[in-house]
Design an enzyme around this catalytic site. Structure first.
Site, short mmCIF file in Angstrom:
data_model
loop_
_atom_site.label_atom_id
_atom_site.label_comp_id
_atom_site.label_asym_id
_atom_site.label_seq_id
_atom_site.Cartn_x
_atom_site.Cartn_y
_atom_site.Cartn_z
CG ASP A 8 -17.88 80.22 72.56
OD1 ASP A 8 -17.80 79.56 73.58
OD2 ASP A 8 -19.10 80.02 71.72
CG ASP A 46 -19.81 76.68 69.66
OD1 ASP A 46 -20.81 76.64 70.36
OD2 ASP A 46 -19.88 76.98 68.62
CG HIS A 48 -20.96 72.43 67.56
ND1 HIS A 48 -22.05 72.66 68.63
CD2 HIS A 48 -20.63 73.77 67.13
CE1 HIS A 48 -22.13 73.89 68.49
NE2 HIS A 48 -21.43 74.70 67.77
CG HIS A 81 -19.23 76.55 63.92
ND1 HIS A 81 -20.43 76.19 63.45
CD2 HIS A 81 -19.39 76.70 65.41
CE1 HIS A 81 -21.38 76.54 64.47
NE2 HIS A 81 -20.76 76.84 65.57
CE LYS A 106 -20.83 78.47 74.24
NZ LYS A 106 -21.34 78.31 72.85
CB CYS A 151 -21.56 82.47 72.36
SG CYS A 151 -22.34 81.12 71.15
C1 VGL Z 1 -21.55 80.99 68.09
C2 VGL Z 1 -22.82 80.93 66.33
C3 VGL Z 1 -22.75 79.20 66.33
C4 VGL Z 1 -20.97 82.01 69.02
C5 VGL Z 1 -21.43 79.66 68.33
O1 VGL Z 1 -19.91 81.54 69.55
O2 VGL Z 1 -21.34 83.23 69.03
N1 VGL Z 1 -22.30 81.54 67.11
N2 VGL Z 1 -22.06 79.00 67.44
ZN ZN Z 2 -21.74 76.68 67.32
#
Ligand code: VGL
Ligand code: ZN
Length: 203
Positions: A8, A46, A48, A81, A106, A151
């Site tokens: 990420d 990440d 979403h 995010h 993901k 993550c």
């Molecule tokens: C993450 C919070 C929400 C991460 C991703 O990449 O650590 N943290 N989504």
């Molecule tokens: Zn996230």
């Protein structure tokens, strides 16, 4: 064979991003340098949908940082995010992606969050990462990226349970620290559960 996993390293997790990890961008040159020592590199992203259940804004009257029950799992509520088709979900521009063999997305299911690059938070669905690594003959994984206390931690812990010899490269990760000390706790937990913590200089 050993694999490097870039977790990420996306615009929303560095300065100026929606869920900026303090000093997140500082790992980028270290990760780029590390990549020279690996022939096998994959990244997670990440990714979403806008209606994702982890966003506080999608729950009337709820604030960022509150914990809710999301389909039977405790869910920390985050700012909006890494929404698909926005700049925030793109990889940081300075990150070298030229050697990355495959990207595993993901968090695409609005009903469940996914911190680990291997499974969602309920361990219900696999992303295919474990099978992919095993098919390629990977036995050791080296984890880097953002965020150390979410993550990165869950990716490293799943890597251990999937049977990979797992390393966390401690200077190639930064954490959120919602509560002071969260990153140190995450590192302790990873060590206890079999993750070997090293620095990039040791490679
Ligand atoms: C993450 C919070 C929400 C991460 C991703 O990449 O650590 N943290 N989504
Ligand atoms: Zn996230």
């Amino acid at each position: 064979m050993k694999a490097l996993i870039l977790v990420d390293i996306q615009n929303d997790f560095v300065s100026g991003g929606a869920l900026a990890v303090p000093e997140g961008e500082m790992i980028v040159p270290i990760v780029n340098e590390l990549q020279k020592k690996f022939d096998f590199i994959i990244a997670t992203q990440d990714f979403h949908p806008a209606n994702h259940g982890s966003f506080a804004a999608n729950h009337e009257g709820k604030n960022v940082g509150e914990v809710i029950d999301l389909n039977g799992l405790n869910q920390i509520l985050w700012p909006i995010h890494c929404v698909q088709n926005t700049d925030g979900t793109e990889f940081v521009k300075e990150l070298d992606m030229s050697k990355v063999k495959k990207v595993f997305v993901k968090g695409t299911d609005a009903e469940i969050d996914s911190y680990s690059g291997f499974y969602d938070n309920g361990h219900r669905k696999s992303t295919g990462l474990s099978d992919y690594l095993k098919e390629q003959g990977v036995t050791e994984v080296y984890v880097t990226g953002l965020a150390a206390d979410y993550c990165v931690k869950f990716t490293a812990l799943d890597a251990v349970s999937e049977g990979f010899k797992t390393y966390l490269i401690s200077d190639a990760t930064k954490g959120v620290n919602l509560q002071a000390g969260d990153v140190d706790k995450a590192i302790d937990e990873m060590k206890e559960k079999g993750v070997e913590v090293i620095t990039s200089e040791e490679l």
